[in-house]
Design a protein around this motif. Structure first.
Motif, PDB file in Angstrom:
ATOM      1  N   VAL A 275       0.848  -1.182   0.000  1.00  0.00           N
ATOM      2  CA  VAL A 275       0.000   0.000   0.000  1.00  0.00           C
ATOM      3  C   VAL A 275       0.882   1.231   0.000  1.00  0.00           C
ATOM      4  O   VAL A 275       1.850   1.313   0.758  1.00  0.00           O
ATOM      5  CB  VAL A 275      -0.934   0.002   1.233  1.00  0.00           C
ATOM      6  N   GLY A 276       0.584   2.196  -0.839  1.00  0.00           N
ATOM      7  CA  GLY A 276       1.410   3.390  -0.930  1.00  0.00           C
ATOM      8  C   GLY A 276       1.269   4.289   0.280  1.00  0.00           C
ATOM      9  O   GLY A 276       0.321   4.182   1.082  1.00  0.00           O
ATOM     10  N   SER A 277       2.210   5.197   0.426  1.00  0.00           N
ATOM     11  CA  SER A 277       2.168   6.138   1.542  1.00  0.00           C
ATOM     12  C   SER A 277       0.943   7.035   1.422  1.00  0.00           C
ATOM     13  O   SER A 277       0.555   7.437   0.331  1.00  0.00           O
ATOM     14  CB  SER A 277       3.447   6.970   1.575  1.00  0.00           C
TER      15      SER A 277
ATOM     16  N   TYR B 159       6.976  19.541  -3.721  1.00  0.00           N
ATOM     17  CA  TYR B 159       7.496  18.321  -3.110  1.00  0.00           C
ATOM     18  C   TYR B 159       7.174  18.254  -1.619  1.00  0.00           C
ATOM     19  O   TYR B 159       6.797  17.201  -1.090  1.00  0.00           O
ATOM     20  CB  TYR B 159       9.014  18.220  -3.313  1.00  0.00           C
ATOM     21  N   ASP B 160       7.355  19.359  -0.911  1.00  0.00           N
ATOM     22  CA  ASP B 160       7.087  19.354   0.526  1.00  0.00           C
ATOM     23  C   ASP B 160       5.599  19.216   0.802  1.00  0.00           C
ATOM     24  O   ASP B 160       5.184  18.436   1.666  1.00  0.00           O
ATOM     25  CB  ASP B 160       7.662  20.599   1.195  1.00  0.00           C
ATOM     26  N   ASN B 161       4.769  19.957   0.079  1.00  0.00           N
ATOM     27  CA  ASN B 161       3.325  19.919   0.306  1.00  0.00           C
ATOM     28  C   ASN B 161       2.752  18.526   0.103  1.00  0.00           C
ATOM     29  O   ASN B 161       1.864  18.079   0.840  1.00  0.00           O
ATOM     30  CB  ASN B 161       2.619  20.885  -0.648  1.00  0.00           C
ATOM     31  N   TYR B 162       3.256  17.848  -0.903  1.00  0.00           N
ATOM     32  CA  TYR B 162       2.711  16.535  -1.252  1.00  0.00           C
ATOM     33  C   TYR B 162       3.344  15.402  -0.442  1.00  0.00           C
ATOM     34  O   TYR B 162       2.641  14.501   0.034  1.00  0.00           O
ATOM     35  CB  TYR B 162       2.913  16.285  -2.747  1.00  0.00           C
ATOM     36  N   PHE B 163       4.663  15.428  -0.272  1.00  0.00           N
ATOM     37  CA  PHE B 163       5.348  14.263   0.285  1.00  0.00           C
ATOM     38  C   PHE B 163       5.549  14.311   1.797  1.00  0.00           C
ATOM     39  O   PHE B 163       5.615  13.252   2.437  1.00  0.00           O
ATOM     40  CB  PHE B 163       6.693  14.059  -0.414  1.00  0.00           C
ATOM     41  N   VAL B 164       5.649  15.480   2.405  1.00  0.00           N
ATOM     42  CA  VAL B 164       5.817  15.528   3.862  1.00  0.00           C
ATOM     43  C   VAL B 164       4.615  14.919   4.578  1.00  0.00           C
ATOM     44  O   VAL B 164       4.797  14.120   5.514  1.00  0.00           O
ATOM     45  CB  VAL B 164       6.106  16.970   4.327  1.00  0.00           C
ATOM     46  N   PRO B 165       3.370  15.226   4.176  1.00  0.00           N
ATOM     47  CA  PRO B 165       2.240  14.549   4.820  1.00  0.00           C
ATOM     48  C   PRO B 165       2.257  13.035   4.633  1.00  0.00           C
ATOM     49  O   PRO B 165       1.585  12.311   5.369  1.00  0.00           O
ATOM     50  CB  PRO B 165       1.019  15.168   4.130  1.00  0.00           C
ATOM     51  N   ARG B 166       3.019  12.549   3.687  1.00  0.00           N
ATOM     52  CA  ARG B 166       3.093  11.114   3.414  1.00  0.00           C
ATOM     53  C   ARG B 166       4.306  10.450   4.076  1.00  0.00           C
ATOM     54  O   ARG B 166       4.635   9.312   3.756  1.00  0.00           O
ATOM     55  CB  ARG B 166       3.108  10.884   1.903  1.00  0.00           C
ATOM     56  N   GLY B 167       4.963  11.152   4.943  1.00  0.00           N
ATOM     57  CA  GLY B 167       6.008  10.526   5.732  1.00  0.00           C
ATOM     58  C   GLY B 167       7.423  10.726   5.240  1.00  0.00           C
ATOM     59  O   GLY B 167       8.338  10.022   5.676  1.00  0.00           O
ATOM     60  N   TYR B 168       7.636  11.677   4.344  1.00  0.00           N
ATOM     61  CA  TYR B 168       8.977  11.991   3.863  1.00  0.00           C
ATOM     62  C   TYR B 168       9.457  13.310   4.463  1.00  0.00           C
ATOM     63  O   TYR B 168       8.652  14.212   4.749  1.00  0.00           O
ATOM     64  CB  TYR B 168       8.976  12.156   2.339  1.00  0.00           C
ATOM     65  N   ALA B 169      10.766  13.443   4.601  1.00  0.00           N
ATOM     66  CA  ALA B 169      11.368  14.752   4.804  1.00  0.00           C
ATOM     67  C   ALA B 169      11.743  15.312   3.444  1.00  0.00           C
ATOM     68  O   ALA B 169      12.123  14.568   2.538  1.00  0.00           O
ATOM     69  CB  ALA B 169      12.603  14.649   5.686  1.00  0.00           C
ATOM     70  N   VAL B 170      11.631  16.616   3.275  1.00  0.00           N
ATOM     71  CA  VAL B 170      12.087  17.290   2.054  1.00  0.00           C
ATOM     72  C   VAL B 170      13.206  18.237   2.451  1.00  0.00           C
ATOM     73  O   VAL B 170      13.056  19.054   3.369  1.00  0.00           O
ATOM     74  CB  VAL B 170      10.937  18.032   1.358  1.00  0.00           C
ATOM     75  N   VAL B 171      14.347  18.109   1.769  1.00  0.00           N
ATOM     76  CA  VAL B 171      15.537  18.907   2.060  1.00  0.00           C
ATOM     77  C   VAL B 171      15.923  19.661   0.797  1.00  0.00           C
ATOM     78  O   VAL B 171      16.204  19.046  -0.237  1.00  0.00           O
ATOM     79  CB  VAL B 171      16.700  18.012   2.536  1.00  0.00           C
ATOM     80  N   LEU B 172      15.928  20.984   0.874  1.00  0.00           N
ATOM     81  CA  LEU B 172      16.320  21.834  -0.244  1.00  0.00           C
ATOM     82  C   LEU B 172      17.667  22.457   0.077  1.00  0.00           C
ATOM     83  O   LEU B 172      17.790  23.229   1.032  1.00  0.00           O
ATOM     84  CB  LEU B 172      15.268  22.915  -0.497  1.00  0.00           C
ATOM     85  N   VAL B 173      18.668  22.122  -0.721  1.00  0.00           N
ATOM     86  CA  VAL B 173      20.057  22.500  -0.450  1.00  0.00           C
ATOM     87  C   VAL B 173      20.478  23.659  -1.330  1.00  0.00           C
ATOM     88  O   VAL B 173      20.309  23.614  -2.556  1.00  0.00           O
ATOM     89  CB  VAL B 173      20.990  21.291  -0.682  1.00  0.00           C
ATOM     90  N   ASP B 174      21.056  24.707  -0.720  1.00  0.00           N
ATOM     91  CA  ASP B 174      21.672  25.793  -1.480  1.00  0.00           C
ATOM     92  C   ASP B 174      23.093  25.369  -1.850  1.00  0.00           C
ATOM     93  O   ASP B 174      23.928  25.154  -0.964  1.00  0.00           O
ATOM     94  CB  ASP B 174      21.766  27.068  -0.634  1.00  0.00           C
TER      95      ASP B 174
END
Length: 634
Positions: free
Chosen positions: A32-34, A119-134
């Motif tokens: 089952v998907g996240s 990416y953050d809006n969609y995947f963070v609620p699904r159990g992922y961290a989103v990291v944006l690197v400068d």
């Protein structure tokens, strides 16, 4: 009007939760998907400054890159670790990200608030961290950009190391206390368009442990092939790009680094150590991550040879791969096939980062846009049944115009490089003599031909001067409705209504303007093109002087593609000198005499190519899209 997709529940729901599993057997993997069960508004937003072990700006201090993080609070509170989706970019404060040019934003204390893209809006609620690197030298990071070199790649690689406990992070840009990514399970998926996707390619080519997958969108695999083409120059250089992305990052003096860029990228188009450092395709044997490629076959910015050589090298290395090819130019699939892209990307990350047994790896390898918004799946790329086919030019009754077939040939043809030619001008009157090009065609095809992969051309040419350029292209003659890839949107139109992809929090909107296909009707379509400096006939590493009146043979590549030439259409080869819309020319345009017996084009074809001459092309002038390339590496 806004349409909401995949909104996050306001509270944590245990049912349906997918717990990340990195080393589970096939029988143990969840099917089952996240699900969006975590509170996005209450997610943790923080920054870690990671020591990259370099001093690119020469200030006597190791460079630190800013990694802005948004992650659900609940897993850490429950003692569980989560995977990371990471986008490393130089553009977060200079040019912005996405079709709507979003920038990072921060509160008065410097804490991250607005994360560009969905990416953050969609995947963070699904159990992922989103990291944006400068990347080093951009936005809030110290150091300097080196346009695909060791500094850029290490900027992102060291963050992967930090997420796996192998590098040091700090709570501040300078000084501060050490911080650890104790919430990370070590699994990282990198994604990004253009420069961002290029860095994902570069990091994957290091073989860094913990990088499970990458999704390069319209990305570079060799910076040589962004700035040069088989000895020819596109007329712009990496130091200009470095200065652009460093403009909004005060405090560093990157003039010395930029001078190195200018010196390393030699104007003569030779391939040397500078370019070798930035050639990820040559390092593909080190890649352990799976790779999901997306590219527009009409991308005149990051030209398609970049995905073609990367794809082929990954295949030789045994890497798990998937590919989407659109008719667009330099466009993110979120902006031409939004719902299907988000769903496929979700399955991809769930499988490779959470171990979900959803079958994404067994789905068709390739998805190709045949006509605007009309898509076809292929079991492989290049297409099954493809065969390298040699086509040869044959002189006809009209000077400089002839036929194209698999049969042996003889004779010569000549044209003069006026230094101001262009592919559309050369192709517009296919049955007429032109002083500036030669053209050979199959005639009307009785059955379709699919060009799938990377073509190459071998030309034997005698120049009248000591320097010469060559341009070649494959053309599909016949009426078609295509995406208008040379317009401002490069094949898309941006509307005013929005759809929302995930959860919204104050300062971080999940909603994006709807796009649609921008189409145009044409009489011919350029499906593949390439350019070369004849002085590099012996080697790309060192040009050789040309002797006027002496013949030289050179083989160079044409753009990677996947295109079906329909029955009743015609496939043609055009050879010219300087295509002024793309490459810089010599000081004086030569007359070039082509030895037809020693000239041929090698095309990866599905279908049977003509063995003899066909009917002549129409005498009326034909039209295609304007061909001046877009040069915004976003």
């Amino acid at each position: 009007m806004r349409v909401f997709r995949g909104l996050c529940a306001a509270v944590v729901v245990a049912a349906g939760l997918v717990v990340p599993v990195q080393a589970a057997s096939a029988a143990q993997r969840p099917a089952v998907g996240s699900e969006p069960v975590y509170d996005f508004a209450g997610a943790i937003r923080e920054t870690a400054w990671v020591d990259v072990g370099r001093d690119g700006d020469g200030d006597g201090k190791p460079d630190r890159v800013a990694a802005d993080i948004v992650r659900p609070a609940e897993p850490a509170a429950q003692g569980r670790k989560i995977p990371v989706i990471m986008d490393a970019s130089p553009y977060y404060s200079s040019l912005g990200r996405g079709n709507e040019s979003e920038f990072k934003t921060y509160d008065q204390q410097g804490r991250p608030v607005g994360f560009p893209l969905y990416y953050d809006n969609y995947f963070v609620p699904r159990g992922y961290a989103v990291v944006l690197v400068d990347l080093a030298g951009t936005n809030r990071s110290t150091g300097c950009v080196d346009v695909g070199g060791a500094s850029d790649v290490q900027s992102a690689k060291k963050v992967v190391d930090w997420l796996n406990g192998r590098a040091t992070g700090y709570s501040a840009k300078s000084g501060g206390s050490k911080v650890a990514a104790s919430w990370s399970d070590g699994g990282v998926g990198m994604i990004g368009k253009s420069y961002d996707g290029t860095i994902a390619n570069g990091v994957a080519a290091t073989g860094v442990a913990g990088l499970k997958t990458i999704v390069p969108i319209s990305a570079i695999s060799s910076w040589y092939d962004y700035y040069r083409s088989d000895g020819a120059s596109f007329g712009f250089d990496p130091d200009g790009l470095a200065e652009t992305v460093e403009t909004r990052n005060g405090g560093q003096d990157c003039s010395a680094q930029n001078a190195k860029l200018a010196k390393g990228a030699t104007a003569n188009g030779d391939y040397g150590p500078f370019w070798a450092e930035r050639d990820y395709a040559a390092q593909a044997k080190n890649v352990h991550a799976s790779v999901f490629v997306s590219h527009g076959v009409n991308d005149l910015n990051v030209k398609t040879i970049n995905f073609g050589q990367w794809w082929d090298a990954l295949g030789k290395a045994g890497v798990q791969r998937k590919i989407w090819l659109a008719q667009t130019g330099h466009v993110d699939p979120f902006d031409y096939r939004r719902a299907e892209w988000v769903d496929t990307l979700h399955q991809w990350f769930d499988h490779y980062l959470m171990g979900v047994d959803n079958g994404i790896e067994t789905q068709p390898m390739a998805t190709v846009e045949r006509q605007p918004d009309q898509w076809a799946d292929q079991s492989s790329y290049p297409a099954a049944g493809v065969k390298a086919t040699t086509l040869r030019p044959h002189a006809g009754a009209t000077a400089g115009v002839g036929t194209l077939s698999t049969a042996a040939t003889s004779g010569t043809a000549s044209f003069t490089d006026n230094l101001d030619g262009s592919e559309n001008g050369w192709a517009a009157t296919p049955s007429a003599t032109s002083p500036n090009r030669v053209l050979y065609s199959t005639g009307s095809l009785s059955t379709p031909l699919q060009v799938s992969g990377t073509s190459s051309i071998t030309v034997t040419a005698t120049p009248s001067t000591s320097s010469a350029r060559l341009s070649a292209m494959l053309v599909d003659y016949g009426p078609a409705s295509i995406r208008n890839y040379s317009a401002g949107g490069e094949g898309i139109k941006t509307g005013t209504t929005e759809t929302c992809w995930g959860s919204t929090a104050p300062g971080d909107d999940a909603c994006y303007k709807v796009t649609s296909a921008d189409t145009t009707n044409v009489g011919f379509t350029v499906i593949s093109r390439g350019w070369a400096d004849l002085a590099n006939y012996r080697s790309l590493s060192k040009e050789s002087p040309l002797t006027p009146g002496k013949p030289y043979t050179m083989t160079f590549r044409l753009a990677t593609t996947d295109h079906v030439v329909p029955a009743s259409h015609t496939l043609a080869l055009v050879i010219g000198g300087t295509d002024a819309d793309f490459i810089t020319g010599p000081a004086k345009g030569p007359k070039l005499t082509i030895d037809l017996a020693k000239t041929s084009v090698q095309v990866p074809l599905v279908g049977t190519a003509p063995a003899g001459p066909g009917a002549a092309l129409p005498r009326t002038a034909l039209s295609s899209v304007a061909n001046r390339p877009q040069l915004d590496l976003r």
